[in-house]
Design a protein around this motif. Sequence first.
Motif, PDB file in Angstrom:
ATOM      1  N   LEU A  28      35.927  52.052  33.910  1.00  0.00           N
ATOM      2  CA  LEU A  28      37.262  51.711  34.408  1.00  0.00           C
ATOM      3  C   LEU A  28      37.190  51.119  35.812  1.00  0.00           C
ATOM      4  O   LEU A  28      37.897  50.152  36.129  1.00  0.00           O
ATOM      5  CB  LEU A  28      38.154  52.943  34.391  1.00  0.00           C
ATOM      6  CG  LEU A  28      39.601  52.757  34.843  1.00  0.00           C
ATOM      7  CD1 LEU A  28      40.300  51.760  33.949  1.00  0.00           C
ATOM      8  CD2 LEU A  28      40.322  54.081  34.845  1.00  0.00           C
ATOM      9  N   LEU A  29      36.320  51.687  36.646  1.00  0.00           N
ATOM     10  CA  LEU A  29      36.128  51.129  37.982  1.00  0.00           C
ATOM     11  C   LEU A  29      35.615  49.692  37.902  1.00  0.00           C
ATOM     12  O   LEU A  29      36.086  48.815  38.635  1.00  0.00           O
ATOM     13  CB  LEU A  29      35.153  51.998  38.782  1.00  0.00           C
ATOM     14  CG  LEU A  29      34.807  51.497  40.179  1.00  0.00           C
ATOM     15  CD1 LEU A  29      36.045  51.488  41.065  1.00  0.00           C
ATOM     16  CD2 LEU A  29      33.701  52.340  40.789  1.00  0.00           C
ATOM     17  N   GLY A  30      34.669  49.443  37.003  1.00  0.00           N
ATOM     18  CA  GLY A  30      34.182  48.074  36.810  1.00  0.00           C
ATOM     19  C   GLY A  30      35.275  47.143  36.318  1.00  0.00           C
ATOM     20  O   GLY A  30      35.339  45.972  36.713  1.00  0.00           O
ATOM     21  N   THR A  31      36.151  47.668  35.465  1.00  0.00           N
ATOM     22  CA  THR A  31      37.281  46.865  34.986  1.00  0.00           C
ATOM     23  C   THR A  31      38.199  46.491  36.135  1.00  0.00           C
ATOM     24  O   THR A  31      38.622  45.332  36.268  1.00  0.00           O
ATOM     25  CB  THR A  31      38.068  47.662  33.925  1.00  0.00           C
ATOM     26  OG1 THR A  31      37.191  47.987  32.859  1.00  0.00           O
ATOM     27  CG2 THR A  31      39.242  46.874  33.408  1.00  0.00           C
ATOM     28  N   ILE A  32      38.491  47.450  36.979  1.00  0.00           N
ATOM     29  CA  ILE A  32      39.366  47.187  38.126  1.00  0.00           C
ATOM     30  C   ILE A  32      38.726  46.162  39.056  1.00  0.00           C
ATOM     31  O   ILE A  32      39.394  45.223  39.516  1.00  0.00           O
ATOM     32  CB  ILE A  32      39.686  48.501  38.861  1.00  0.00           C
ATOM     33  CG1 ILE A  32      40.566  49.386  37.982  1.00  0.00           C
ATOM     34  CG2 ILE A  32      40.354  48.238  40.209  1.00  0.00           C
ATOM     35  CD1 ILE A  32      40.710  50.805  38.459  1.00  0.00           C
ATOM     36  N   LEU A  33      37.432  46.324  39.324  1.00  0.00           N
ATOM     37  CA  LEU A  33      36.754  45.364  40.203  1.00  0.00           C
ATOM     38  C   LEU A  33      36.713  43.971  39.579  1.00  0.00           C
ATOM     39  O   LEU A  33      36.859  42.966  40.290  1.00  0.00           O
ATOM     40  CB  LEU A  33      35.342  45.862  40.528  1.00  0.00           C
ATOM     41  CG  LEU A  33      35.266  47.135  41.355  1.00  0.00           C
ATOM     42  CD1 LEU A  33      33.819  47.581  41.518  1.00  0.00           C
ATOM     43  CD2 LEU A  33      35.929  46.947  42.715  1.00  0.00           C
ATOM     44  N   GLY A  34      36.527  43.898  38.260  1.00  0.00           N
ATOM     45  CA  GLY A  34      36.544  42.600  37.586  1.00  0.00           C
ATOM     46  C   GLY A  34      37.906  41.936  37.654  1.00  0.00           C
ATOM     47  O   GLY A  34      38.012  40.723  37.862  1.00  0.00           O
ATOM     48  N   ILE A  35      38.961  42.708  37.503  1.00  0.00           N
ATOM     49  CA  ILE A  35      40.319  42.152  37.605  1.00  0.00           C
ATOM     50  C   ILE A  35      40.608  41.707  39.040  1.00  0.00           C
ATOM     51  O   ILE A  35      41.255  40.676  39.267  1.00  0.00           O
ATOM     52  CB  ILE A  35      41.362  43.172  37.099  1.00  0.00           C
ATOM     53  CG1 ILE A  35      41.128  43.461  35.609  1.00  0.00           C
ATOM     54  CG2 ILE A  35      42.774  42.710  37.348  1.00  0.00           C
ATOM     55  CD1 ILE A  35      41.272  42.246  34.710  1.00  0.00           C
ATOM     56  N   ILE A  36      40.113  42.478  40.008  1.00  0.00           N
ATOM     57  CA  ILE A  36      40.277  42.066  41.407  1.00  0.00           C
ATOM     58  C   ILE A  36      39.581  40.739  41.650  1.00  0.00           C
ATOM     59  O   ILE A  36      40.130  39.843  42.319  1.00  0.00           O
ATOM     60  CB  ILE A  36      39.757  43.171  42.362  1.00  0.00           C
ATOM     61  CG1 ILE A  36      40.711  44.364  42.344  1.00  0.00           C
ATOM     62  CG2 ILE A  36      39.588  42.634  43.786  1.00  0.00           C
ATOM     63  CD1 ILE A  36      40.189  45.581  43.104  1.00  0.00           C
ATOM     64  N   ASP A  37      38.363  40.576  41.086  1.00  0.00           N
ATOM     65  CA  ASP A  37      37.665  39.290  41.205  1.00  0.00           C
ATOM     66  C   ASP A  37      38.469  38.160  40.564  1.00  0.00           C
ATOM     67  O   ASP A  37      38.514  37.040  41.072  1.00  0.00           O
ATOM     68  CB  ASP A  37      36.279  39.365  40.559  1.00  0.00           C
ATOM     69  CG  ASP A  37      35.289  40.129  41.401  1.00  0.00           C
ATOM     70  OD1 ASP A  37      35.556  40.359  42.595  1.00  0.00           O
ATOM     71  OD2 ASP A  37      34.223  40.501  40.851  1.00  0.00           O
ATOM     72  N   THR A  38      39.094  38.465  39.438  1.00  0.00           N
ATOM     73  CA  THR A  38      39.910  37.464  38.751  1.00  0.00           C
ATOM     74  C   THR A  38      41.084  37.042  39.622  1.00  0.00           C
ATOM     75  O   THR A  38      41.364  35.837  39.780  1.00  0.00           O
ATOM     76  CB  THR A  38      40.424  38.024  37.411  1.00  0.00           C
ATOM     77  OG1 THR A  38      39.312  38.383  36.613  1.00  0.00           O
ATOM     78  CG2 THR A  38      41.271  37.006  36.684  1.00  0.00           C
ATOM     79  N   PHE A  39      41.775  38.011  40.227  1.00  0.00           N
ATOM     80  CA  PHE A  39      42.897  37.671  41.088  1.00  0.00           C
ATOM     81  C   PHE A  39      42.440  36.929  42.343  1.00  0.00           C
ATOM     82  O   PHE A  39      43.140  36.039  42.835  1.00  0.00           O
ATOM     83  CB  PHE A  39      43.689  38.924  41.470  1.00  0.00           C
ATOM     84  CG  PHE A  39      44.547  39.438  40.346  1.00  0.00           C
ATOM     85  CD1 PHE A  39      45.328  38.592  39.582  1.00  0.00           C
ATOM     86  CD2 PHE A  39      44.560  40.797  40.047  1.00  0.00           C
ATOM     87  CE1 PHE A  39      46.111  39.070  38.556  1.00  0.00           C
ATOM     88  CE2 PHE A  39      45.344  41.285  39.023  1.00  0.00           C
ATOM     89  CZ  PHE A  39      46.118  40.418  38.265  1.00  0.00           C
ATOM     90  N   THR A  40      41.268  37.285  42.845  1.00  0.00           N
ATOM     91  CA  THR A  40      40.732  36.572  44.002  1.00  0.00           C
ATOM     92  C   THR A  40      40.437  35.120  43.643  1.00  0.00           C
ATOM     93  O   THR A  40      40.743  34.198  44.417  1.00  0.00           O
ATOM     94  CB  THR A  40      39.446  37.267  44.512  1.00  0.00           C
ATOM     95  OG1 THR A  40      39.750  38.620  44.825  1.00  0.00           O
ATOM     96  CG2 THR A  40      38.887  36.573  45.725  1.00  0.00           C
ATOM     97  N   ALA A  41      39.848  34.888  42.470  1.00  0.00           N
ATOM     98  CA  ALA A  41      39.567  33.511  42.030  1.00  0.00           C
ATOM     99  C   ALA A  41      40.855  32.736  41.818  1.00  0.00           C
ATOM    100  O   ALA A  41      40.937  31.552  42.151  1.00  0.00           O
ATOM    101  CB  ALA A  41      38.741  33.537  40.746  1.00  0.00           C
TER     102      ALA A  41
END
Length: 103
Positions: free
Chosen positions: A20-33
């Motif tokens: 779940l933490l990896g999912t959150i970090l991946g979504i944060i990367d998506t929003f950053t992009a």
Amino acid sequence: LNRHLWLLDTIVTAAPLLGLLGTILGIIDTFTALAQSGISDPSGVSAGIGTALFATALGISVAVYGLVFHNAFHERVHRIGDDIKILLIRAGTHEASAALAAA
């Protein structure tokens, strides 16, 4: 025999949370992009989503495999405990019948 089962139980519990933490970090990367390049760069968006999905799948996979092994080891510990109890009862009844025969 139960001494190290807590470690396997902890892995089973923590693996989905790390996923779940990896999912959150991946979504944060998506929003950053998305914030940096807008919707015009699908590769940046899909990389973040891919990371999120991979982390979720990995966390769930580790938890499922760990749960299977934990349950198998736990069952084996109980079976060994039951076998030891049966042996002790048989030894006790054998000694008691030998004592009665000697008397």
